[in-house]
Design a protein around this motif. Structure first.
Motif, PDB file in Angstrom:
ATOM      1  N   THR A  49     -96.151  78.459  -8.724  1.00  0.00           N
ATOM      2  CA  THR A  49     -95.469  77.434  -8.857  1.00  0.00           C
ATOM      3  C   THR A  49     -95.845  76.076  -9.649  1.00  0.00           C
ATOM      4  OG1 THR A  49     -96.470  76.991  -6.716  1.00  0.00           O
ATOM      5  CG2 THR A  49     -94.345  77.971  -6.742  1.00  0.00           C
ATOM      6  N   THR A 179     -91.427  83.025  -5.221  1.00  0.00           N
ATOM      7  CA  THR A 179     -90.619  81.740  -5.035  1.00  0.00           C
ATOM      8  C   THR A 179     -89.572  82.067  -6.082  1.00  0.00           C
ATOM      9  OG1 THR A 179     -92.114  80.840  -6.949  1.00  0.00           O
ATOM     10  CG2 THR A 179     -92.404  80.212  -4.808  1.00  0.00           C
ATOM     11  N   LYS A 183     -85.868  80.242  -6.073  1.00  0.00           N
ATOM     12  CA  LYS A 183     -85.273  79.471  -7.038  1.00  0.00           C
ATOM     13  C   LYS A 183     -84.332  80.089  -7.884  1.00  0.00           C
ATOM     14  CE  LYS A 183     -89.869  77.157  -8.026  1.00  0.00           C
ATOM     15  NZ  LYS A 183     -90.876  76.880  -9.007  1.00  0.00           N
TER      16      LYS A 183
END
Length: 246
Positions: A49, A179, A183
């Motif tokens: 990230t 993630t 997202k």
């Protein structure tokens, strides 16, 4: 050979049966497994990230905890991929040549479970028994980053009683990607939906993979569709024996 279990933080927190199955399996094969209690996250969640600086302490901790072991075994292609491919860059970012040397010495000794069984122990038949129809999803990190190839399938093909069926478009990503699933939720769900469709085409009772994160994503979608297909980690199937069913 001194062997350590790297349970991984998400397995330890959410799927503890997987590291337990890993230890049960390895001990059945005559491997004395140690569990260093100081272990923690490999740092992948930071690195992926964009928080590379925050990953540095985790890399230092990893090499410190596992430095004295001949082999470190983890039931996660994703986390082993992070150790091998991200830790060297994080060490460079730290500007610490000593850390980089420690990482370079450590990474060749870190194995994903199927690699350790097939490449290090030279075993493809672990004495497992699992009388169910099963299909296998090769996770992206194990397939593309670690290049474990068909090692998990070699192990599954030698499980007694198993009905192992090929998963269509098996090499396609399930859409989880850590993630990425948060997202890019719509894309992630669409990719997962395609994977679920292929799983259902096999009429399998069980979907197996070597990463619980991917299984959680696919399994969540399948449960919402009430598909009746359950998910299991590779370690859990390989740890199963006919003695447990007697």
């Amino acid at each position: 050979m001194r062997v350590a279990l790297f349970a991984t933080c998400f397995n330890d927190t959410m799927w503890p049966n997987t590291p337990k199955a890993t230890v049960l399996l390895l001990e059945r094969l005559g491997v004395d497994v140690e569990f260093p209690v100081e272990q923690t996250c490999c740092g992948q969640m930071f690195t992926n990230t964009g928080y590379a600086e925050e990953a540095i302490p985790g890399v230092r901790k990893f090499v410190d905890v596992f430095a004295d072991y001949d082999a470190v075994v983890a039931p996660s292609g994703s986390c082993v991929g992070s150790v091998r491919h991200q830790h060297p860059g994080i060490a460079d970012r730290a500007g610490d040549p000593g850390l980089r040397r420690a990482v370079d010495e450590m990474t060749p000794r870190v194995y994903e479970l199927s690699e350790f069984l097939v490449d290090k122990l030279g075993v493809t038949d672990v004495g497992a028994y699992f009388p169910h129809r099963v299909t296998y999803h090769p996770t992206c990190h194990s397939l593309r980053m670690l290049r474990v190839a068909d090692k998990p399938l070699q192990l599954l093909r030698n499980v007694k009683g198993i009905d192992l069926v090929e998963l269509p478009a098996a090499d396609q990503c399930c859409g989880f990607g850590g993630t990425f699933a948060m997202k890019n939720a719509d894309v992630s769900v669409a990719m997962g939906g395609d994977k679920v469709t292929h799983v259902k085409e096999t009429k399998a009772e069980v979907l197996v993979a070597s990463d619980n994160s991917c299984l959680a994503h696919i399994g969540g979608l399948m449960s919402r569709e009430r598909s009746g297909v359950r998910t299991m980690h590779l370690a859990e199937i390989l740890a199963s024996t006919d003695k447990e069913l007697a």
